[in-house]
Design an enzyme around this catalytic site. Structure first.
Site, short mmCIF file in Angstrom:
data_model
loop_
_atom_site.label_atom_id
_atom_site.label_comp_id
_atom_site.label_asym_id
_atom_site.label_seq_id
_atom_site.Cartn_x
_atom_site.Cartn_y
_atom_site.Cartn_z
CB SER A 50 -34.15 120.90 54.84
OG SER A 50 -33.61 121.69 55.88
CG ASP A 82 -36.99 120.59 50.87
OD1 ASP A 82 -37.24 120.13 49.73
OD2 ASP A 82 -36.46 121.70 51.06
CG HIS A 83 -33.65 118.87 48.78
ND1 HIS A 83 -33.33 118.57 47.47
CD2 HIS A 83 -34.27 120.08 48.75
CE1 HIS A 83 -33.72 119.56 46.69
NE2 HIS A 83 -34.31 120.48 47.44
CG HIS A 184 -32.13 124.80 45.99
ND1 HIS A 184 -31.53 123.59 45.79
CD2 HIS A 184 -33.45 124.54 46.14
CE1 HIS A 184 -32.45 122.63 45.84
NE2 HIS A 184 -33.63 123.18 46.04
CG HIS A 220 -37.16 121.25 44.40
ND1 HIS A 220 -36.65 121.00 45.66
CD2 HIS A 220 -38.03 120.26 44.14
CE1 HIS A 220 -37.19 119.89 46.12
NE2 HIS A 220 -38.03 119.42 45.23
CG ASN A 264 -40.24 122.66 46.91
OD1 ASN A 264 -41.42 122.32 46.89
ND2 ASN A 264 -39.26 121.80 47.11
CG ASP A 266 -35.86 127.77 52.59
OD1 ASP A 266 -36.19 128.64 53.43
OD2 ASP A 266 -34.99 126.91 52.83
P1 13P Z 1 -35.59 128.49 46.80
O1 13P Z 1 -34.15 128.52 47.20
O2 13P Z 1 -35.78 129.08 45.44
O3 13P Z 1 -36.49 129.10 47.80
O4 13P Z 1 -36.01 126.93 46.67
C1 13P Z 1 -36.40 126.22 47.81
C2 13P Z 1 -36.48 124.76 47.55
O5 13P Z 1 -36.46 124.28 46.45
C3 13P Z 1 -36.59 123.87 48.74
O6 13P Z 1 -36.55 122.54 48.37
O1 G3H Z 2 -33.51 123.19 49.03
C1 G3H Z 2 -33.00 123.68 50.01
C2 G3H Z 2 -33.88 124.33 51.00
O2 G3H Z 2 -33.86 125.72 50.81
C3 G3H Z 2 -33.48 123.91 52.37
O3 G3H Z 2 -32.24 124.46 52.69
O4 G3H Z 2 -30.88 122.57 53.53
O5 G3H Z 2 -30.35 124.96 54.12
O6 G3H Z 2 -32.36 123.83 55.10
P1 G3H Z 2 -31.40 123.91 53.94
ZN ZN Z 3 -35.27 122.13 46.71
#
Ligand code: 13P
Ligand code: G3H
Ligand code: ZN
Length: 321
Positions: A50, A82-83, A184, A220, A264, A266
């Site tokens: 990310s 990611d994002h 998320h 996600h 996804n 995290d």
């Molecule tokens: P979670 O917060 O459910 O693990 O999702 C992670 C995610 O979508 C990262 O892009």
């Molecule tokens: O979608 C979000 C992911 O969990 C990444 O989170 O932006 O805190 O690294 P972050």
């Molecule tokens: Zn995400």
């Protein structure tokens, strides 16, 4: 083995009807845990970075860590942004050799989202990179305005099947992240809420009917927020509260069968790491060697990833297909 291209991983996953785990990487222990689990389970894997991870760890450190993982393991590994929140960030990652990027214009009106996605796609496709777009907003199940009146009314925050087709056609994105009640973090649902899996089926069907084939969808917010991890965290001094909720593994299983090719995760990694670190400190408050708490944390994340790839995503055993 060099990096494996995201499009090759997607093609095999679609053919084999399994989902790829896309796990977020922020430091060495997380990366080692993911790679060791996937290697032992012979699972292909997507590592995702990310903007926050790049700010925390520095893009060069992350790149070198991933190079080490690729050198030391023999499983297929793809690297994904990611994002991504701007064309500039996506371009940076494409130029660094990421095999895919996400451009997240989901907070923008449809036309603006299309515009930024198209710009990224044009650049990415010239540089051997593929692009994930997102349509709809990941605000969770409680905000589902689009469901009012039944059917898939436009104007809600969930992904509309017809709009998904239009979006893919206009942008040329290679995969699409959908909003079906997912969000998320560790507090996803209240009460009996869950993912709108009928909508997921409708999106997949609309893309198929429109001639876009077995089009890869992305889920996600796919952490399950296991109760035992929350209990362990709270037992050892955490205060996660009682409102935590994740996506039931049964829902992920259905999403996989319907055609979510990339899933996804995290939050679950963060929870596993936190539980193990809290336990290590609680059991040995005199400890100050980071290896003595990061080691158990890495082991706990590894077990979690092993479970995901083997029992939930079913990509275990597919590394050498
Ligand atoms: P979670 O917060 O459910 O693990 O999702 C992670 C995610 O979508 C990262 O892009
Ligand atoms: O979608 C979000 C992911 O969990 C990444 O989170 O932006 O805190 O690294 P972050
Ligand atoms: Zn995400």
């Amino acid at each position: 083995m060099p990096l494996t291209h995201t499009k090759d991983l997607f093609a095999k996953a679609l053919k084999g009807k399994y989902a790829l785990g896309a796990f977020n990487v922020n430091n060495m222990e997380l990366l080692q845990a993911i790679i060791e689990a996937c290697e032992e389970e012979k699972a292909p894997v997507m590592l995702q970075i990310s903007k926050g991870a790049r700010q925390y760890a520095n893009p060069v450190y992350l790149k070198k860590l991933i190079e080490a993982a690729v050198t030391l393991s023999n499983i297929p590994i793809a690297v994904h942004l990611d994002h991504g929140d701007s064309f500039e960030l996506c371009k940076e990652c494409i130029d660094e050799g990421f095999t895919s990027v996400m451009i997240d214009g989901s907070h923008e009106p449809f036309d603006k989202n299309v515009e930024v996605c198209k710009r990224v796609v044009d650049y990415a496709h010239k540089h051997n990179c593929v692009v994930e777009g997102e349509l709809g907003m990941l605000v969770g199940a409680q905000h589902d305005d689009g469901e009012e009146g039944g059917g898939y009314s436009k104007g809600g925050v969930y992904t509309h099947p017809d709009e998904a087709v239009e979006f893919v056609r206009l942008t040329g994105v290679d995969s699409l992240a959908v909003a079906i009640g997912n969000s998320h973090g560790a507090y996803k649902f209240k009460g009996e809420q869950h993912l709108d899996l009928d909508r997921l089926k409708a999106i997949k069907k609309a893309l198929m009917d429109a001639g876009l084939g077995d089009y890869p969808l992305v889920l996600h917010g796919a952490s399950s927020v296991p109760k035992e991890l929350i209990e362990e965290i709270n037992h050892y001094g955490g205060k996660m509260g009682t409102e935590t909720a994740g996506v039931p593994e049964g829902d992920i299983e259905i999403a996989r069968r319907v055609g979510c090719t990339k899933v996804n995760i995290d939050t679950d990694l963060r929870l596993a790491m936190t539980a193990a670190i809290r336990k290590a400190f609680a059991e040995n408050p005199k400890e100050f060697d980071p290896r003595k708490y990061l080691g158990p944390a890495r082991a706990k994340v590894k077990e979690l990833v092993r479970h995901k790839v083997r029992d939930v995503l079913c990509c275990a055993g597919h590394a050498f297909d």
